[in-house]
Design a protein around this motif. Structure first.
Motif, PDB file in Angstrom:
ATOM      1  N   LEU A 106      16.237   1.540  11.613  1.00  8.88           N
ATOM      2  CA  LEU A 106      15.763   0.177  11.559  1.00  8.88           C
ATOM      3  C   LEU A 106      14.473  -0.098  11.189  1.00  8.88           C
ATOM      4  N   SER A 107      14.077   1.092  10.386  1.00 13.17           N
ATOM      5  CA  SER A 107      12.367   1.437  10.185  1.00 13.17           C
ATOM      6  C   SER A 107      12.326   0.184   9.150  1.00 13.17           C
ATOM      7  N   TYR A 108      12.789  -0.607   8.822  1.00 16.26           N
ATOM      8  CA  TYR A 108      12.142  -1.678   7.656  1.00 16.26           C
ATOM      9  C   TYR A 108      11.591  -2.791   7.838  1.00 16.26           C
ATOM     10  N   MET A 109      12.555  -2.791   9.779  1.00 15.39           N
ATOM     11  CA  MET A 109      11.664  -3.511  10.167  1.00 15.39           C
ATOM     12  C   MET A 109      10.364  -3.467  11.020  1.00 15.39           C
ATOM     13  N   ALA A 144      14.515 -10.594  -0.089  1.00 19.37           N
ATOM     14  CA  ALA A 144      14.457 -10.384  -0.989  1.00 19.37           C
ATOM     15  C   ALA A 144      13.415 -10.481  -1.968  1.00 19.37           C
ATOM     16  N   ALA A 145      12.217 -11.293  -0.948  1.00 16.78           N
ATOM     17  CA  ALA A 145      11.090 -10.957  -1.976  1.00 16.78           C
ATOM     18  C   ALA A 145       9.865  -9.292  -0.444  1.00 16.78           C
ATOM     19  N   GLY A 146      10.482  -8.669  -1.003  1.00 19.99           N
ATOM     20  CA  GLY A 146      10.112  -7.366  -0.056  1.00 19.99           C
ATOM     21  C   GLY A 146       9.810  -7.787   1.774  1.00 19.99           C
ATOM     22  N   GLY A 147       9.764  -8.733   2.558  1.00 23.93           N
ATOM     23  CA  GLY A 147       9.362  -8.843   3.485  1.00 23.93           C
ATOM     24  C   GLY A 147      11.035  -8.793   4.397  1.00 23.93           C
ATOM     25  N   PHE A 148      10.867  -9.407   5.452  1.00 22.87           N
ATOM     26  CA  PHE A 148      11.877  -9.197   6.605  1.00 22.87           C
ATOM     27  C   PHE A 148      12.246 -10.172   7.167  1.00 22.87           C
ATOM     28  N   LYS A 149      14.040 -10.579   7.339  1.00 26.49           N
ATOM     29  CA  LYS A 149      14.451 -12.069   8.028  1.00 26.49           C
ATOM     30  C   LYS A 149      15.437 -11.822   8.922  1.00 26.49           C
ATOM     31  N   GLU A 150      15.618 -12.485  10.168  1.00 24.91           N
ATOM     32  CA  GLU A 150      16.192 -12.727  11.075  1.00 24.91           C
ATOM     33  C   GLU A 150      17.287 -14.243  10.710  1.00 24.91           C
ATOM     34  N   ASP A 162      14.815 -17.085  10.406  1.00 15.87           N
ATOM     35  CA  ASP A 162      12.938 -16.423  10.345  1.00 15.87           C
ATOM     36  C   ASP A 162      13.125 -15.273   8.921  1.00 15.87           C
ATOM     37  N   VAL A 163      11.778 -16.280   8.710  1.00 12.97           N
ATOM     38  CA  VAL A 163      11.580 -14.764   7.391  1.00 12.97           C
ATOM     39  C   VAL A 163      10.197 -14.667   7.928  1.00 12.97           C
ATOM     40  N   PHE A 164       9.423 -13.073   7.547  1.00 11.08           N
ATOM     41  CA  PHE A 164       8.631 -12.645   7.769  1.00 11.08           C
ATOM     42  C   PHE A 164       7.901 -12.524   6.065  1.00 11.08           C
ATOM     43  N   ARG A 165       7.124 -11.915   6.687  1.00  8.30           N
ATOM     44  CA  ARG A 165       5.749 -11.278   5.698  1.00  8.30           C
ATOM     45  C   ARG A 165       4.727 -10.284   6.236  1.00  8.30           C
TER      46      ARG A 165
END
Length: 160
Positions: free
Chosen positions: A32-35, A132-138, A154-157
């Motif tokens: 889960l480190s990508y989060m 896809a942009a290298g961020g994080f999405k929920e 929720d789309v995050f950078r």
């Protein structure tokens, strides 16, 4: 003398097994480190595929307790959550514990295809993935007519 050897061997085996168990748990949690990180983004609510509400949101995600748990603090105009995620070795599953002003829940989750999938009910689930942009999405999905449909996203950078 035999008792001392037996006691030493027992303690050694216990410590070895405990250390090995922690390693498995930490390996699972490492998936889960990508989060992790400080994130800023936008939360969207959908109805029939159309965005009906859009608000700015902030999320901070960090490991605690030697990477045995993951803490998520989410803040937006419409929602505040404090969530704890951990891996239960005995049950071989992740658990997602969201806490809000309205109470708390304990939901099973699995790490599948590079994303965490939380099963909120038979007809609702939450998915945590890389964007896809290298961020994080929920995002959340509801099962409607046999098909999973997004009802929030929720789309995050990363905060720089």
């Amino acid at each position: 003398m035999k008792l001392q050897k037996y006691l030493f061997l027992s303690i050694f085996l216990f410590l070895f097994i405990s250390a090995f168990g922690q390693t498995i748990k930490q390996e699972k949690m490492e998936q889960l480190s990508y989060m992790t990180g400080a994130w800023i983004g936008t939360s969207k609510v959908y109805e029939d595929g159309v965005v009906t509400k859009e608000v700015p949101t902030y999320e901070n995600i960090a490991y605690e307790l030697d990477k045995n748990i993951l803490i998520i603090d989410l803040k937006s105009e419409s929602l505040q959550l404090h969530t704890i995620i951990y891996y239960d070795e005995k049950e071989q599953t992740f658990y997602y514990h969201p806490f809000s002003k309205n109470g708390a829940r304990k939901l099973p989750a699995e790490f599948k295809d590079g994303q965490l999938v939380v099963q909120a009910s038979e007809t609702k689930r939450f998915i945590f993935t890389k964007s896809a942009a290298g961020g994080f999405k929920e995002y959340g999905e509801k099962l409607i007519g046999g098909k999973w449909e997004i009802y929030f996203e929720d789309v995050f950078r990363k905060v720089e």
